[in-house]
Design a protein around this motif. Structure first.
Motif, PDB file in Angstrom:
ATOM      1  N   GLU A  45      -1.260   7.617  -7.328  1.00  0.00           N
ATOM      2  CA  GLU A  45      -2.114   6.445  -7.259  1.00  0.00           C
ATOM      3  C   GLU A  45      -3.386   6.771  -6.488  1.00  0.00           C
ATOM      4  O   GLU A  45      -3.358   7.526  -5.527  1.00  0.00           O
ATOM      5  CB  GLU A  45      -1.383   5.297  -6.574  1.00  0.00           C
ATOM      6  CG  GLU A  45      -0.185   4.809  -7.353  1.00  0.00           C
ATOM      7  CD  GLU A  45       0.520   3.673  -6.654  1.00  0.00           C
ATOM      8  OE1 GLU A  45      -0.156   2.890  -5.957  1.00  0.00           O
ATOM      9  OE2 GLU A  45       1.734   3.570  -6.813  1.00  0.00           O
ATOM     10  N   ASP A  47      -5.578   5.884  -3.884  1.00  0.00           N
ATOM     11  CA  ASP A  47      -5.585   5.021  -2.708  1.00  0.00           C
ATOM     12  C   ASP A  47      -6.721   5.377  -1.756  1.00  0.00           C
ATOM     13  O   ASP A  47      -6.632   5.153  -0.555  1.00  0.00           O
ATOM     14  CB  ASP A  47      -4.238   5.071  -1.994  1.00  0.00           C
ATOM     15  CG  ASP A  47      -3.844   6.471  -1.564  1.00  0.00           C
ATOM     16  OD1 ASP A  47      -4.609   7.420  -1.813  1.00  0.00           O
ATOM     17  OD2 ASP A  47      -2.763   6.609  -0.974  1.00  0.00           O
ATOM     18  N   HIS A  58       0.804   0.227   3.293  1.00  0.00           N
ATOM     19  CA  HIS A  58       0.401  -0.391   2.023  1.00  0.00           C
ATOM     20  C   HIS A  58       1.397  -0.023   0.924  1.00  0.00           C
ATOM     21  O   HIS A  58       1.804  -0.873   0.131  1.00  0.00           O
ATOM     22  CB  HIS A  58      -1.006   0.069   1.663  1.00  0.00           C
ATOM     23  CG  HIS A  58      -1.557  -0.560   0.434  1.00  0.00           C
ATOM     24  ND1 HIS A  58      -1.398  -0.004  -0.814  1.00  0.00           N
ATOM     25  CD2 HIS A  58      -2.233  -1.713   0.251  1.00  0.00           C
ATOM     26  CE1 HIS A  58      -1.974  -0.774  -1.707  1.00  0.00           C
ATOM     27  NE2 HIS A  58      -2.490  -1.816  -1.092  1.00  0.00           N
ATOM     28  N   LYS A  59       1.799   1.228   0.877  1.00  0.00           N
ATOM     29  CA  LYS A  59       2.729   1.690  -0.156  1.00  0.00           C
ATOM     30  C   LYS A  59       4.099   1.018   0.003  1.00  0.00           C
ATOM     31  O   LYS A  59       4.707   0.588  -0.983  1.00  0.00           O
ATOM     32  CB  LYS A  59       2.868   3.202  -0.094  1.00  0.00           C
ATOM     33  CG  LYS A  59       3.708   3.782  -1.209  1.00  0.00           C
ATOM     34  CD  LYS A  59       3.618   5.289  -1.200  1.00  0.00           C
ATOM     35  CE  LYS A  59       4.424   5.905  -2.294  1.00  0.00           C
ATOM     36  NZ  LYS A  59       3.824   5.771  -3.608  1.00  0.00           N
ATOM     37  N   LYS A  62       3.769  -2.582  -1.083  1.00  0.00           N
ATOM     38  CA  LYS A  62       3.601  -2.649  -2.529  1.00  0.00           C
ATOM     39  C   LYS A  62       4.940  -2.413  -3.230  1.00  0.00           C
ATOM     40  O   LYS A  62       5.293  -3.116  -4.178  1.00  0.00           O
ATOM     41  CB  LYS A  62       2.578  -1.619  -2.987  1.00  0.00           C
ATOM     42  CG  LYS A  62       2.279  -1.693  -4.465  1.00  0.00           C
ATOM     43  CD  LYS A  62       1.216  -0.708  -4.847  1.00  0.00           C
ATOM     44  CE  LYS A  62       0.967  -0.774  -6.342  1.00  0.00           C
ATOM     45  NZ  LYS A  62       0.051   0.245  -6.790  1.00  0.00           N
ATOM     46  N   ASN A  63       5.701  -1.436  -2.771  1.00  0.00           N
ATOM     47  CA  ASN A  63       7.003  -1.143  -3.367  1.00  0.00           C
ATOM     48  C   ASN A  63       7.987  -2.304  -3.174  1.00  0.00           C
ATOM     49  O   ASN A  63       8.903  -2.480  -3.957  1.00  0.00           O
ATOM     50  CB  ASN A  63       7.585   0.146  -2.801  1.00  0.00           C
ATOM     51  CG  ASN A  63       6.851   1.367  -3.301  1.00  0.00           C
ATOM     52  OD1 ASN A  63       6.118   1.318  -4.282  1.00  0.00           O
ATOM     53  ND2 ASN A  63       7.014   2.473  -2.601  1.00  0.00           N
ATOM     54  N   ASP A  65       7.103  -5.380  -3.310  1.00  0.00           N
ATOM     55  CA  ASP A  65       6.481  -6.521  -3.990  1.00  0.00           C
ATOM     56  C   ASP A  65       6.006  -7.595  -3.015  1.00  0.00           C
ATOM     57  O   ASP A  65       6.126  -8.787  -3.273  1.00  0.00           O
ATOM     58  CB  ASP A  65       7.438  -7.158  -5.010  1.00  0.00           C
ATOM     59  CG  ASP A  65       7.595  -6.292  -6.245  1.00  0.00           C
ATOM     60  OD1 ASP A  65       6.635  -5.574  -6.590  1.00  0.00           O
ATOM     61  OD2 ASP A  65       8.666  -6.335  -6.867  1.00  0.00           O
ATOM     62  N   LEU A  67       2.936  -9.389  -1.193  1.00  0.00           N
ATOM     63  CA  LEU A  67       1.506  -9.599  -1.366  1.00  0.00           C
ATOM     64  C   LEU A  67       0.862  -9.929  -0.025  1.00  0.00           C
ATOM     65  O   LEU A  67       1.491 -10.571   0.814  1.00  0.00           O
ATOM     66  CB  LEU A  67       1.260 -10.757  -2.327  1.00  0.00           C
ATOM     67  CG  LEU A  67       1.716 -10.571  -3.758  1.00  0.00           C
ATOM     68  CD1 LEU A  67       1.530 -11.871  -4.537  1.00  0.00           C
ATOM     69  CD2 LEU A  67       0.945  -9.453  -4.421  1.00  0.00           C
TER      70      LEU A  67
END
Length: 136
Positions: A45, A47, A58-59, A62-63, A65, A67
């Motif tokens: 990705e 980044d 952040h990862k 994101k993994n 889910d 927000l």
């Protein structure tokens, strides 16, 4: 095998052996064969826009889910607006308008920006009109 970090093997004796035996059993049963993307390069990705010290956090988020609060609020505002568009019950519509204005106010409060760029509270006039009608 490298020693467990933070003394996990001291807190839970035999923990490493248990994990290794389960991994070995899964390998023997073929659990790791024919996985999606097997034999393909891992997707990398972009980044670069994320500060280096925040990339791991952040990862992980994101993994999972998760927000950011601002994105979550914008999503909830859109959902509430869609819900409001189909309402016919006046009392329910009034409550939803109050909720929508609260969500917009909350979103505006999250930002460290000039108030001139705030999202205007929609339906504000209707709420004021309705409050005035209730007092009369």
């Amino acid at each position: 095998m490298a020693p467990a970090p933070c003394g996990i093997d001291q807190m839970f004796p035999g923990f490493e052996k248990l994990i290794e035996s389960r991994i070995k059993k899964a390998q023997d049963e073929g659990a790791f064969e024919n996985l999606p993307g097997s034999g393909q390069p891992l997707p990398i990705e972009d980044d670069r826009h994320i500060p280096e010290d925040l990339r791991m956090a952040h990862k992980v988020l994101k993994n999972a889910d998760c927000l950011p609060p601002e994105v979550q609020l914008r999503k909830e505002i859109r959902t509430t607006e869609d819900l409001l568009a189909g309402m016919t019950d006046t009392v329910l519509k009034y409550r939803t308008i109050k909720k929508l204005n609260f969500l917009i106010m909350k979103l505006n409060a999250l930002k460290d920006a000039n108030p001139a760029y705030d999202i205007p509270q929609r339906y504000y006039g209707e709420v004021v009109e309705r409050l005035g009608a209730d007092k009369a």
